[in-house]
Design a protein around this motif. Structure first.
Motif, PDB file in Angstrom:
ATOM      1  N   HIS A 431       0.832  -1.206   0.000  1.00  0.00           N
ATOM      2  CA  HIS A 431       0.000   0.000   0.000  1.00  0.00           C
ATOM      3  C   HIS A 431       0.866   1.256   0.000  1.00  0.00           C
ATOM      4  O   HIS A 431       0.655   2.176  -0.800  1.00  0.00           O
ATOM      5  CB  HIS A 431      -0.921  -0.002   1.229  1.00  0.00           C
ATOM      6  N   ALA A 469      -2.493   0.146  -4.540  1.00  0.00           N
ATOM      7  CA  ALA A 469      -2.575   0.561  -3.140  1.00  0.00           C
ATOM      8  C   ALA A 469      -3.932   0.194  -2.549  1.00  0.00           C
ATOM      9  O   ALA A 469      -4.022  -0.247  -1.395  1.00  0.00           O
ATOM     10  CB  ALA A 469      -2.331   2.062  -3.032  1.00  0.00           C
ATOM     11  N   GLN A 473      -4.882  -2.252   0.672  1.00  0.00           N
ATOM     12  CA  GLN A 473      -5.665  -1.708   1.783  1.00  0.00           C
ATOM     13  C   GLN A 473      -6.896  -2.575   2.057  1.00  0.00           C
ATOM     14  O   GLN A 473      -7.248  -2.826   3.217  1.00  0.00           O
ATOM     15  CB  GLN A 473      -6.086  -0.279   1.455  1.00  0.00           C
TER      16      GLN A 473
END
Length: 485
Positions: A431, A469, A473
């Motif tokens: 991330h 990313a 997450q």
């Protein structure tokens, strides 16, 4: 730079080389050759190079005359850096002198010993006449230089692997031992001629089985690893900056985590933070450039402009080179030498507390658990923050806490705890890498816009990084539940 993989043997004066023609894997033996070699060894007046297993010499004669720098042996091999002979016989070339600064700390180099060798060479050959193993039968006259020179004479045999597998070297060594050779007592000719003049670093020995013993061994290992990477960093070798930076981080993390065992290291921690930042700029550019190169190569060529490839390739490479120059300057400053002196002092006499005497099996798991609680506390704090930059910063703190928990667990030898922290670190790292990459792309896109260039490619890459990313997450809560459930 080349790897030198060899075995050394002590032999009596009447020793005769055995018949090596039938060694499995070899197809023949060369005609014997002979050389006369003269080597002058350079060191500081207090033999700082010899104390670390480093040799620096100027040698005339033989097939490889020139300047030779041999770094400490690791995993059965030594790395050797060679440069051509220079006209000056008493001044070390500036490049080689810079590569040993981590050991000399700026002290001057001068001749300390001279070796005159009558060498007989036998080569074991493979297909097409390839040299597989070179066996050197040396009769040596070694002289310690000084006001009252000291002379020693001896005979030794070296078997060096040139091509092929190490198993071949073992077979040759077995025949040599059967003929009367014995594994050498000294790691090098220089060590043999200098003898007990080489200083042994003073080192406190913590109580066996204690927490102090485990922690100090870990600190010493990574201090040695940091110093060992120094010449490789100066040469900008692949992965060297990364390894040096990791050694800094592990040392700093351990000093923080084990402050109840090794006390009073706050100033050293700060200096390690500084060095990590010095190394970090080049490393981060190295990583991001490689990342963008791979991304661009995977895209449809129609989506990639020449200007974007240049900016994300050559321009980042130029910035990386500038960062390496700043590293080299920093590694030649008194601040860096003072840091290395502090690490030496820590290794020699670590400031242990009373807690260091406790058994490792009782003291260290508590510290590992305490550092894992820092991870869980950081994540709980992050979850209470609304989505946005504040949340991202808090999750980055979770990642940093997980990295420290990992290093602490590794130092304590608790592999399960280390693996748990590593998994957290890696998911959050994906991330963070995506977030950092987006930031760099925005900067480069703005430069391109000001230069009147097409910015479409940057938008495509930013979309890819944003998605990467986001995936990490979204994956993290599931990983966290599995690890903590």
């Amino acid at each position: 730079m080349a790897l030198e993989i060899e075995d050394k043997f002590d032999v009596p004066e009447g020793f005769a080389l055995p018949d090596l023609g039938g060694v499995p894997g070899c197809e023949g033996v060369s005609e014997p050759l002979s050389h006369r070699l003269t080597a002058v060894y350079f060191d500081t007046s207090d033999l700082r190079l010899a104390a670390r297993g480093v040799t620096l010499r100027r040698r005339r004669g033989g097939d490889d005359e020139g300047w030779h720098l041999k770094l400490p042996k690791a995993k059965g091999a030594r790395q050797e850096i060679t440069r051509p002979l220079t006209r000056g016989a008493k001044v070390v070339p500036a490049e080689l002198a810079s590569l040993v600064l981590a050991y000399t700390r700026g002290a001057p180099l001068a001749p300390v010993a001279q070796l005159e060798t009558r060498r007989g060479i036998t080569r074991l050959l493979g297909p097409g006449g390839t040299v597989l193993v070179e066996i050197a039968d040396d009769r040596v006259k070694g002289t310690v230089l000084g006001d009252e020179p000291v002379v020693r004479r001896w005979r030794e045999v070296e078997a060096e692997l040139k091509e092929g597998e190490r198993d071949l070297l073992k077979k040759v060594g077995k025949r040599l031992r059967k003929a009367g050779a014995a594994p050498a007592d000294s790691v090098s000719k220089l060590a043999r001629v200098l003898g007990d003049r080489v200083p042994a670093p003073p080192r406190t020995r913590p109580e066996p089985g204690s927490a102090g013993e485990v922690v100090v061994a870990y600190l010493r290992d990574h201090a040695d690893a940091l110093i060992a990477q120094d010449p490789h960093v100066r040469l900008a070798e692949e992965d060297a900056v990364h390894k040096a930076r990791v050694a800094c981080r592990r040392l700093r993390s351990a000093l923080k985590a084990f402050k109840r065992i090794v006390a009073g290291t706050e100033d050293l921690q700060e200096e390690l933070r500084w060095l990590g930042e010095v190394l970090g700029e080049a490393r981060d550019l190295e990583v991001i450039r490689a990342r963008f190169t791979a991304r661009l190569d995977d895209l449809d060529p129609r989506l990639v402009t020449a200007d974007a490839r240049r900016r994300l390739g050559d321009d980042l490479m130029a910035r990386e080179h500038d960062a390496y120059e700043r590293i080299r300057r920093a590694l030649s400053e008194s601040r860096y030498f003072a840091l290395l002196d502090s690490l030496d002092a820590l290794a020699a006499g670590p400031p242990l507390t009373a807690a260091a005497a406790k058994t490792a099996e009782k003291a260290l798991p508590k510290i590992v658990d305490r550092n894992w609680r820092r991870v869980t506390d950081a994540y709980e704090a992050a979850r209470r923050i609304e989505e946005g930059e504040g949340r991202e910063a808090a999750m980055h703190d979770v990642r940093k806490a997980a990295k420290r928990a990992r290093y602490t667990a590794e130092a304590a030898g608790m592999s399960d705890a280390a693996e748990r922290a590593t998994e957290v670190q890696e998911v959050l790292g994906r991330h963070q890498d995506g977030v950092v990459a987006q930031g760099v792309l925005l900067e480069e896109a703005e430069r391109a816009r000001q230069a009147g260039e097409d910015t479409f490619t940057y938008g495509v890459l930013a979309g890819i990084e944003s998605a990467e990313a986001a995936r990490a997450q979204e994956e993290f809560p599931t990983v966290w539940s599995r690890l903590t459930g």
